[in-house]
Design an enzyme around this catalytic site. Structure first.
Site, short mmCIF file in Angstrom:
data_model
loop_
_atom_site.label_atom_id
_atom_site.label_comp_id
_atom_site.label_asym_id
_atom_site.label_seq_id
_atom_site.Cartn_x
_atom_site.Cartn_y
_atom_site.Cartn_z
N SER A 243 6.69 9.41 19.66
CA SER A 243 6.92 8.94 18.22
C SER A 243 6.14 10.09 17.46
CB SER A 243 5.99 7.66 17.82
OG SER A 243 4.59 8.03 18.07
N LYS A 244 6.05 10.21 16.50
CA LYS A 244 5.41 11.42 15.39
C LYS A 244 4.08 12.10 16.12
CE LYS A 244 7.16 10.44 11.03
NZ LYS A 244 6.76 10.26 9.49
N ARG A 245 3.46 10.84 16.57
CA ARG A 245 2.21 11.15 17.06
C ARG A 245 2.02 12.02 18.07
NH1 ARG A 245 0.03 7.67 20.54
NH2 ARG A 245 1.80 6.40 20.61
N GLY A 247 4.01 14.69 18.34
CA GLY A 247 4.60 16.12 17.97
C GLY A 247 6.12 15.97 17.94
#
Ligand code: GLU
Length: 467
Positions: A243-245, A247
């Site tokens: 996920s975005k977490r 990167g």
């Protein structure tokens, strides 16, 4: 003829997982001389945006994933979904359901209270509605539900995961069309995959659980089943779903960060697929090699360092011309006047071996197209007073040598080192600071040669520290 598709929901940018799905579907079609179709599944009216469609298309174009048909938009096809739903109703394979949300909530609560799995109980199946005495309430647009088979199993042979079987008892009569005529994902996807003649459905394995429902609808429509291939999940380094977490941003962010599309394709290809020990390959090779047999069953792990490493390899393999063309817009954006320095190609040749990205390459090349501004701090640290006369002497020597090539410049520097009993860094670093305002450059003689004699001599004279 093989026909594959990419069917994104336009609710965000093209992320790593979506890009990999698109890549596999595209490569499979290209590998077999088939067709690749782009379909935008925009039925989630609240979350779908035009900006997201544009972002997805930009991402695909950047990666070089060209499509042969489409983009088709599901919202343009509402009459078609209604038509297919009507056919299923006429054949007794679907029916109108008038349950309100409150009623459905109550149904689920009661089921839970009895320890049962919440599911639609089929009360509007025509025969059951009749026996319950249910009468369609006025003024309500019903949803259309699929009459899922009560017995038996749905079995399919996934080209990646192998045989999968789910009991129909696990599935309930799910909604095909909402009251407003918009199809649910599981219905729109079936109508479209059949209408578009898709032969191979390649997608992420988060859709494995939807497949039995889709297969049941396909059977109800007497359709020939396509093949299914579910690619494994992509995890972050911590083992959690990417996920975005992590990167894991938009693929277009990688463009901005100076990654080459061919490196990105190479990396995405390897996320869950392998070809022996081959790590570094071109998009053309990938198309030649890609097969579903070597798509892994176990989750893939996203590794940003590996991606950087691959990018570095691809940068080094590009020709100087290609790289120069690729960085011109960046250089201009950074304020470089490209006519003020040597041809960019030659500069690129000096730096490309150490460039991990086009961003670092541009930043390196920039030193040839901007006035260096060595700071007092740099001078204090790297240009001690006793070296000043040496630099002044070197400027004179440079003016006098017959030709201005890396070889003659190198020979001159060595002569000065010998005469002054100095080691290379004692001279090379002060020269770099005065001429380029930095301590670190590729081979000094090559850099000076490219910069040109006049500029080098001028800067050696003008940029000497005053104290
Ligand atoms: N719109 C679905 C998604 O983005 C497509 C799934 C599929 O390929 O069937 O997840």
């Amino acid at each position: 003829m093989i026909r594959t598709r990419f069917a994104p929901s336009p609710t965000g940018f093209l992320h790593i997982g979506g890009a990999r799905t698109a890549l596999y579907s595209w490569a499979y079609a290209r590998r077999h001389g088939g067709k690749f179709i782009l379909r935008i599944e925009d039925t989630d009216r609240e979350r779908s945006t035009d900006a997201s469609v544009t972002a997805i298309i930009d991402g695909m174009k950047w990666l070089g994933l060209d499509w042969d048909e489409g983009p088709f938009y599901q919202m343009d096809r509402l009459p078609r979904y209604r038509e297919v739903a009507d056919r299923l109703i006429a054949e007794g394979k679907a029916y109108a359901c008038y349950c309100s949300k409150e009623e459905l909530d109550r149904m689920r609560e009661e089921q839970r209270a009895h320890g049962a799995k919440p599911r639609y109980d089929g009360r509007w199946r025509p025969e059951r509605a009749a026996s319950l005495g249910l009468v369609p309430p006025a003024g309500i647009e019903p949803v259309i539900r699929f009459r899922n088979p009560d017995d038996g199993d749905v079995i399919f042979d996934d080209m990646v995961k192998g045989p999968i079987s789910i009991s129909n008892a696990e599935l309930d009569d799910f909604v095909l069309l909402r009251g407003d005529g918009v199809p649910t994902y599981n219905f729109g996807v079936v109508v479209d995959d059949l209408d578009m003649g898709i032969t191979h459905i390649i997608r992420g394995d988060d859709h494995v659980n939807n497949t039995p429902r889709q297969i049941n609808v396909m059977h109800a429509l007497n359709a020939e089943l396509p093949k299914f291939a579910h690619a494994p999940m992509i995890l972050g380094a911590d083992g959690e779903r990417l996920s975005k977490r992590h990167g894991a941003v938009s693929v277009m962010q990688y463009e901005e960060d100076g990654f080459l599309p061919r490196a990105m394709v190479n990396y995405l290809a390897r996320l869950g697929w392998s070809h022996g020990d081959d790590e570094n390959f071109s998009p053309e090779q990938f198309v030649q090699w890609f097969d579903l047999k070597h798509v892994s069953r176990s989750p893939a792990q996203f590794n940003p360092e590996k991606l950087r490493w691959l990018n570095h390899q691809h940068v080094r393999e590009q020709s100087d011309e290609e790289l120069a063309d690729a960085i011109v817009p960046r250089m201009k954006f950074l304020g470089a006047d490209l006519s003020s320095g040597p041809p960019l190609r030659g500069v690129v040749a000096l730096f490309k071996d150490r460039a991990e990205t086009l961003v670092s390459l541009s930043n390196d090349c920039l030193m040839f197209y901007s006035e260096p501004r060595p700071t007092q701090e740099l001078f204090d640290q790297h240009v001690p007073a006793p070296i000043k006369p040496v630099l002044a002497g070197l400027a004179n020597d440079f003016e006098a040598i017959p030709d201005w090539t890396p070889v003659s410049i190198g020979a001159q520097i060595r002569a000065v080192l010998d005469a002054r009993q100095l080691k290379m860094p004692k001279l090379a670093i002060p020269v770099r600071v005065c001429v380029l305002g930095r301590t670190n450059t590729p081979d000094l003689a090559s850099v000076l040669s490219l910069l040109g004699r006049r500029v080098v001599v001028e800067r050696l004279r003008q940029n000497l520290p005053t104290s």
